[in-house]
Design a protein around this motif. Structure first.
Motif, PDB file in Angstrom:
ATOM      1  N   CYS A  47     -36.285  25.073 -35.503  1.00  0.00           N
ATOM      2  CA  CYS A  47     -34.894  24.609 -35.433  1.00  0.00           C
ATOM      3  C   CYS A  47     -34.809  23.435 -34.447  1.00  0.00           C
ATOM      4  O   CYS A  47     -35.167  23.580 -33.284  1.00  0.00           O
ATOM      5  CB  CYS A  47     -33.969  25.733 -34.988  1.00  0.00           C
ATOM      6  SG  CYS A  47     -32.306  25.169 -34.579  1.00  0.00           S
ATOM      7  N   ARG A 102     -29.460  31.472 -34.960  1.00  0.00           N
ATOM      8  CA  ARG A 102     -28.519  31.163 -33.889  1.00  0.00           C
ATOM      9  C   ARG A 102     -27.580  30.019 -34.268  1.00  0.00           C
ATOM     10  O   ARG A 102     -26.380  30.060 -33.988  1.00  0.00           O
ATOM     11  CB  ARG A 102     -29.326  30.791 -32.642  1.00  0.00           C
ATOM     12  CG  ARG A 102     -28.490  30.588 -31.417  1.00  0.00           C
ATOM     13  CD  ARG A 102     -29.359  30.469 -30.162  1.00  0.00           C
ATOM     14  NE  ARG A 102     -28.601  29.813 -29.139  1.00  0.00           N
ATOM     15  CZ  ARG A 102     -29.106  28.976 -28.244  1.00  0.00           C
ATOM     16  NH1 ARG A 102     -30.397  28.720 -28.234  1.00  0.00           N
ATOM     17  NH2 ARG A 102     -28.331  28.411 -27.353  1.00  0.00           N
ATOM     18  N   HIS A 103     -28.118  28.980 -34.913  1.00  0.00           N
ATOM     19  CA  HIS A 103     -27.316  27.781 -35.192  1.00  0.00           C
ATOM     20  C   HIS A 103     -26.902  27.640 -36.657  1.00  0.00           C
ATOM     21  O   HIS A 103     -26.122  26.748 -36.990  1.00  0.00           O
ATOM     22  CB  HIS A 103     -28.096  26.533 -34.754  1.00  0.00           C
ATOM     23  CG  HIS A 103     -28.344  26.499 -33.273  1.00  0.00           C
ATOM     24  ND1 HIS A 103     -29.598  26.704 -32.720  1.00  0.00           N
ATOM     25  CD2 HIS A 103     -27.489  26.322 -32.244  1.00  0.00           C
ATOM     26  CE1 HIS A 103     -29.494  26.637 -31.398  1.00  0.00           C
ATOM     27  NE2 HIS A 103     -28.244  26.423 -31.078  1.00  0.00           N
ATOM     28  N   CYS A 157     -31.789  28.748 -39.097  1.00  0.00           N
ATOM     29  CA  CYS A 157     -31.848  29.304 -37.745  1.00  0.00           C
ATOM     30  C   CYS A 157     -30.751  30.367 -37.611  1.00  0.00           C
ATOM     31  O   CYS A 157     -29.603  30.112 -37.984  1.00  0.00           O
ATOM     32  CB  CYS A 157     -31.623  28.189 -36.724  1.00  0.00           C
ATOM     33  SG  CYS A 157     -31.374  28.822 -35.044  1.00  0.00           S
TER      34      CYS A 157
HETATM   35 ZN   LIG Z   1     -31.490  27.059 -33.594  1.00  0.00          ZN
END
Ligand SMILES: [Zn+2]
Length: 172
Positions: free
Chosen positions: A167, A157-158, A155
């Motif tokens: 995710c 973002r993470h 992911c």
């Molecule tokens: Zn994520």
């Protein structure tokens, strides 16, 4: 509603199981995903991290993501390493690896309780308990587009491993 992680399904007891609320389960998997994705290097480690993130209630169903420690995708040839990895992932979660990526603050007291019980269950695992057909089945059920078959994408973002559901943290 709750999710139960037990050592193996034939030995269900309160002392041998981790019983989590549905909301607590999302948090528990969030923090293991962050730690596992930060620490995994070997393919067998990445598989274990993805397996945990597949316990995604937004995709599988609320209260439907319980599992047995003995049925995780363990591999006899890498077991001792992988068990150490899992203990490291638990310690990483205790040390809040990646928590700054969450848009909420996990309840540390509850998370630590869950991690303690999960660690005791992982510590019980031995190579003799491995159900090797589970890894084979898990891999054979993964399509060619499944993240485990295309280099473990993450992911953006993470920075956590994606699963066939996306995710787990974005989803929860
Ligand atoms: Zn994520």
């Amino acid at each position: 509603m709750s999710n139960i992680i037990s050592f193996n399904g034939t030995e269900l007891s309160d002392t041998d199981s981790l019983i989590m609320s549905n909301g607590g389960t999302d948090v528990f998997i969030n923090v293991l995903a962050l730690s596992g994705s930060a620490l995994a290097q070997a393919e067998s480690e990445k598989r274990l991290a993805v397996y945990l993130s597949e316990k995604d209630q937004s995709a599988v169903g609320r209260g439907c993501v319980g599992f047995d420690i003995a049925e995780m995708p363990w591999n006899k040839s890498t077991f001792e390493n992988d068990k150490k990895f899992m203990i490291g992932v638990i310690n990483g979660a205790r040390n809040k690896i990646g928590w700054e990526k969450l848009d909420y603050s996990p309840n540390t007291i509850i998370v630590l309780q869950y991690l303690d019980i999960f660690e005791s269950l992982i510590n019980k695992m031995t190579a003799e308990e491995i159900k090797e057909d589970f890894l084979i089945k898990w891999l054979s059920e993964a399509s060619m587009t499944d993240p485990v078959n295309r280099g473990f994408p993450r992911c953006k973002r993470h920075n956590t491993f994606l699963t066939c559901f996306g995710c787990q943290i974005c989803n929860s």
